[in-house]
Design an enzyme around this catalytic site. Structure first.
Site, PDB file in Angstrom:
ATOM      1  N   SER A  42      -3.155 -12.637   4.073  1.00 35.81           N
ATOM      2  CA  SER A  42      -3.513 -12.494   2.662  1.00 35.81           C
ATOM      3  C   SER A  42      -2.364 -12.961   1.767  1.00 35.81           C
ATOM      4  O   SER A  42      -2.587 -13.474   0.664  1.00 35.81           O
ATOM      5  CB  SER A  42      -3.887 -11.048   2.333  1.00 35.81           C
ATOM      6  OG  SER A  42      -2.781 -10.177   2.480  1.00 35.81           O
TER       7      SER A  42
ATOM      8  N   LYS B  88       0.806  -1.220   0.000  1.00 32.88           N
ATOM      9  CA  LYS B  88       0.000   0.000   0.000  1.00 32.88           C
ATOM     10  C   LYS B  88       0.842   1.275   0.000  1.00 32.88           C
ATOM     11  O   LYS B  88       0.311   2.363  -0.238  1.00 32.88           O
ATOM     12  CB  LYS B  88      -0.920   0.020   1.231  1.00 32.88           C
ATOM     13  CG  LYS B  88      -2.038  -0.998   1.200  1.00 32.88           C
ATOM     14  CD  LYS B  88      -3.021  -0.729   0.080  1.00 32.88           C
ATOM     15  CE  LYS B  88      -4.193  -1.703   0.120  1.00 32.88           C
ATOM     16  NZ  LYS B  88      -5.104  -1.496  -1.024  1.00 32.88           N
TER      17      LYS B  88
END
Length: 278
Positions: free
Chosen positions: A218, A9
């Site tokens: 994830s 991110k």
């Protein structure tokens, strides 16, 4: 490019901020949440790990927790923006600056890394949260390799929206928003793999104990999907080789090692409390 916060991110945040400043939507010298660069305000679903909450606060963020799904958190963020139109709303699920940075940086970096070694990317695997990574990298890979590269999207099997199922609660944080993100280009990937939390957790553990890479859940989901694809592709290649070997010599590509790129979005240190509670 080095991700200073240890997350995929980082690039997205930088891209959205730079884009907003260039457009005049975000001004330097004051609060980030009020269209200026200082303190970000975020709405997040209340199931996020304690570590992630503390990390954001350490960066100076004002965090609003929302009961329910990612969609509920997005709705809350929109409500905050409606009440405070002077705030800058980054909106990573709809902001084109999200996938654009991956098409400009992450994708070309992957291609260049393999080209330097005379190699070709056979498969790219990424979990889908906002859809920015798989969309941006996918576009870059399609430009370079066309249809010769397989692109695999990964979602939780408990919330299989991308593959036509219904949204639901799940424990794979970071992917499976419960809706189709606006920035996600659904034409860029070949298949969607559903991964269970148990399989994701197992691969996350293996990655740490056997490979020395302490990654998040994830990442474990993406790794499970990558291993599954590689096994299926190898089996298919072996089957083709066996069928044709009686009449012709199999091409080298039929037995050559497969080059699979899988995105491991962040560190497992952000999920230790969740794993300890299992």
């Amino acid at each position: 490019m080095f991700n200073v916060g240890g997350s995929v991110k980082d690039l997205v945040a930088m891209s959205m901020i730079n884009d907003a400043e260039e457009r005049g939507a975000l001004l330097p010298g004051g609060k980030f949440s009020r269209r200026r660069r200082e303190t970000p305000a975020l709405a997040w679903h209340s199931s996020v790990s304690v570590e992630r909450r503390k990390l954001l606060k350490a960066y100076g963020a004002e965090l609003t927790l929302v009961d329910g799904s990612t969609a509920a958190a997005v709705k809350k963020a929109q409500e905050i923006h409606t009440d405070h139109p002077e705030y800058f709303y980054a909106s990573q699920f709809t902001n084109p600056a999200n996938p654009r940075i991956h098409e400009q940086t992450t994708g070309p970096e992957i291609i260049q890394t393999f080209e330097k070694q005379g190699l070709h990317v056979d498969c790219f695997v990424s979990g889908v949260g906002t859809g920015g990574t798989i969309t941006g990298v996918g576009h870059a890979l399609r430009k370079a390799y066309g249809d010769s590269v397989a692109i695999i999207a990964v979602e939780p099997d408990a919330s299989p929206v991308l593959s036509g199922g219904s949204p639901g609660p799940h424990k794979i944080q970071g992917i499976g928003a419960g809706f189709i993100p606006e920035v996600l280009d659904r034409t860029v990937y070949n298949e969607v793999y559903r991964v269970s939390y148990e399989d994701a957790l197992q691969k996350m553990t293996i990655c740490g104990t056997q490979e020395g890479l302490h990654v998040g859940v994830s990442a474990g989901a993406a790794l499970h999907a990558a291993v599954t694809w590689a096994k299926q592709a190898a089996a298919s290649s072996h089957s083709t080789t066996t069928t044709t070997s009686a009449t012709t010599t199999s091409p080298a590509s039929a037995t050559a090692p497969l080059n699979v790129v899988v995105v491991l979005p962040d560190t497992g240190e952000r999920y230790l409390s969740l794993v300890d509670s299992e």
